[in-house]
Every structure is written in C-alpha cells, then in structure tokens.
Motif scaffolding. Sequence first.
Motif, PDB file in Angstrom:
ATOM      1  N   UNK A 170     -14.762  -0.606  -6.688  1.00  0.00           N
ATOM      2  CA  UNK A 170     -14.739  -1.267  -5.380  1.00  0.00           C
ATOM      3  C   UNK A 170     -13.613  -2.284  -5.293  1.00  0.00           C
ATOM      4  N   UNK A 171     -13.426  -3.068  -6.363  1.00  0.00           N
ATOM      5  CA  UNK A 171     -12.339  -4.037  -6.374  1.00  0.00           C
ATOM      6  C   UNK A 171     -10.978  -3.348  -6.395  1.00  0.00           C
ATOM      7  N   UNK A 172     -10.884  -2.241  -7.117  1.00  0.00           N
ATOM      8  CA  UNK A 172      -9.635  -1.485  -7.140  1.00  0.00           C
ATOM      9  C   UNK A 172      -9.290  -0.988  -5.738  1.00  0.00           C
ATOM     10  N   UNK A 173     -10.270  -0.423  -5.055  1.00  0.00           N
ATOM     11  CA  UNK A 173     -10.021   0.110  -3.721  1.00  0.00           C
ATOM     12  C   UNK A 173      -9.563  -0.993  -2.768  1.00  0.00           C
ATOM     13  N   UNK A 174     -10.199  -2.150  -2.854  1.00  0.00           N
ATOM     14  CA  UNK A 174      -9.832  -3.270  -1.987  1.00  0.00           C
ATOM     15  C   UNK A 174      -8.419  -3.758  -2.280  1.00  0.00           C
ATOM     16  N   UNK A 175      -8.086  -3.880  -3.570  1.00  0.00           N
ATOM     17  CA  UNK A 175      -6.751  -4.356  -3.951  1.00  0.00           C
ATOM     18  C   UNK A 175      -5.671  -3.365  -3.561  1.00  0.00           C
ATOM     19  N   UNK A 176      -5.925  -2.088  -3.756  1.00  0.00           N
ATOM     20  CA  UNK A 176      -4.928  -1.066  -3.463  1.00  0.00           C
ATOM     21  C   UNK A 176      -4.600  -1.014  -1.973  1.00  0.00           C
ATOM     22  N   UNK A 177      -5.561  -1.373  -1.143  1.00  0.00           N
ATOM     23  CA  UNK A 177      -5.326  -1.367   0.301  1.00  0.00           C
ATOM     24  C   UNK A 177      -4.201  -2.319   0.693  1.00  0.00           C
ATOM     25  N   UNK A 178      -4.008  -3.372  -0.104  1.00  0.00           N
ATOM     26  CA  UNK A 178      -2.956  -4.338   0.208  1.00  0.00           C
ATOM     27  C   UNK A 178      -1.689  -4.183  -0.600  1.00  0.00           C
ATOM     28  N   UNK A 179      -1.683  -3.261  -1.581  1.00  0.00           N
ATOM     29  CA  UNK A 179      -0.525  -3.111  -2.462  1.00  0.00           C
ATOM     30  C   UNK A 179       0.457  -2.037  -1.998  1.00  0.00           C
ATOM     31  N   UNK A 180       0.034  -1.214  -1.083  1.00  0.00           N
ATOM     32  CA  UNK A 180       0.942  -0.185  -0.580  1.00  0.00           C
ATOM     33  C   UNK A 180       0.742   1.151  -1.261  1.00  0.00           C
ATOM     34  N   UNK A 181       1.314   2.201  -0.678  1.00  0.00           N
ATOM     35  CA  UNK A 181       1.053   3.576  -1.146  1.00  0.00           C
ATOM     36  C   UNK A 181       1.625   3.889  -2.523  1.00  0.00           C
ATOM     37  N   UNK A 182       2.572   3.100  -2.993  1.00  0.00           N
ATOM     38  CA  UNK A 182       3.177   3.383  -4.303  1.00  0.00           C
ATOM     39  C   UNK A 182       2.304   2.921  -5.465  1.00  0.00           C
ATOM     40  N   UNK A 183       1.310   2.091  -5.193  1.00  0.00           N
ATOM     41  CA  UNK A 183       0.452   1.553  -6.252  1.00  0.00           C
ATOM     42  C   UNK A 183      -0.703   2.501  -6.531  1.00  0.00           C
ATOM     43  N   UNK A 184      -1.150   2.503  -7.771  1.00  0.00           N
ATOM     44  CA  UNK A 184      -2.296   3.316  -8.164  1.00  0.00           C
ATOM     45  C   UNK A 184      -3.295   2.443  -8.909  1.00  0.00           C
ATOM     46  N   UNK A 185      -4.530   2.905  -8.977  1.00  0.00           N
ATOM     47  CA  UNK A 185      -5.576   2.158  -9.678  1.00  0.00           C
ATOM     48  C   UNK A 185      -6.375   3.057 -10.598  1.00  0.00           C
ATOM     49  N   UNK A 186      -6.818   2.492 -11.718  1.00  0.00           N
ATOM     50  CA  UNK A 186      -7.631   3.241 -12.673  1.00  0.00           C
ATOM     51  C   UNK A 186      -8.719   2.333 -13.225  1.00  0.00           C
ATOM     52  N   UNK A 187      -9.904   2.886 -13.384  1.00  0.00           N
ATOM     53  CA  UNK A 187     -10.993   2.112 -13.958  1.00  0.00           C
ATOM     54  C   UNK A 187     -10.798   1.971 -15.465  1.00  0.00           C
TER      55      UNK A 187
END
Length: 238
Positions: free
Chosen positions: A42-59
């Motif tokens: 959930x925190x990853x999804x929220x953070x990625x929304x503000x980082x732009x399309x080039x950013x990725x997230x992994x648990x």
Amino acid sequence: MHVDLRDSQFLVVGGSSGIGLAVATAAAAAGAAVTIASRSQAKLDSALAGLGPAATGRQLDTTDLASVEAFFAGGAAWDHVVISAAQTTSGSVRKLSLSEAHATMDSKFWGAYHVARSAKIRDHGSLCFVSGFRSVRPSGNTVLQGAVNAALEALSRGLALELAPVRVNAVSPGLIATSLWSGMSQTDREAMFASTAERLPVRRIGNSSDVANAVLFLACTPFATGSTVVVDGGGTIA
C-alpha cells in the motif's frame, strides 16, 4: 552542486515514506531510474503515484535474509543503493523489553547488514546507510538508537574497505519532521519541534529533503567513501 543521475539505476530500500521517499524523489528528479523497496504494498503504491512512470516498486522485508537474497539474486548491478528502512522503539535500556530491543536491532542494523551483504553494486557505485546523530550525541531515552546508529556508521567505514572500489558512506540526520512523529498529538509534536528548534544553531527542524541532499551529494561525489555526513542543524554541538 549539479546532480546528474541519468542512466543510473538507483535503489532506495525504505523508499515508500519519510526520508527514503525524499531520496527517491530527488534521485528521480536528477534523472535516475528509481526503484523503491518496502514491506508495505500500500505504501509502495502511494509513493509510486508521486514518483512518475519511470519509477518501480518492489516488496521487501529486510529482516528476512532469504527474502533479501532472493531480491538481489540474478539481477543486474545497481549504481547506487540507499538503505533508509527502519522501525525502532525508544526507551531506557532497563525499561525497554528485550523483544523490543531485538526488533529494533533487527530492523535498523541487521536489515541494513542483510542488504549490504547481498546487494550487487557496480564498481565505483555507492552504498549509503541512514544512521542518526544519537550515535555521537546520546540521550538517556535513546541509548539503543545511539548504539544502532554508531554500529551502522562503523559498518559503513569497514565496508568502504571491504567492498572497494564500491563507495560506502552514511548520512546521520538529526530531528527531522517526518511521519515518524505522527503518533504524537499535533500539540505535543509542535511543542517538541519548537523547543528543539530554539536550541539548534539553525533555529529550525530538519526536513526530509535536507537529508536527501546529503545522500545525493555522496552518490555523486566519486572521491567520497568511508564518510559520515551529519545533517542535524548543529544538534551534536548544541
């Protein structure tokens, strides 16, 4: 200093909130391909929304060595790795339960150790720990935090020799206004910030962006290794 991180792969462990998110935001603005890692999807999804399309997230749970090893297995080398993930508990040594003390060590020290042990970082790339100024300015209620932070800073100096030519450094923040303090009432939090600001030479509380500036400085300074950069508003001398 002009920061140019274009064509670099930049990993921020603990990058979904607070200081880690500020580092990820600054790195992305400097052109890096940013990956943030966190236990919370959930925190990853929220953070990625503000980082732009080039950013990725992994648990990633850094306290689980097998998970950390699997995270880095088979992947390409990173240019820069920053470790900001930690959940710590304050309290005097004789009142803090041993389970809470062990959990603090597992989260902030052993979690960082696991990442440092497993991460693939290209030659002349960098690894950066986020410690804290209590390593050199302890208080009676934060003895364990001071010990953990001092251990991280010692680890960074030793790894600067062991992992060379990978560069290893630490950034040591003072009191920073982050969601870490959200458990306090707004009145108590504002009173603590105001009281601390009065004692600091800079007369203000730190922001996450202050720490992020120091992290990017170390990432982009090829002659910096084995260093601890203190960003505490003068807290260690006040």
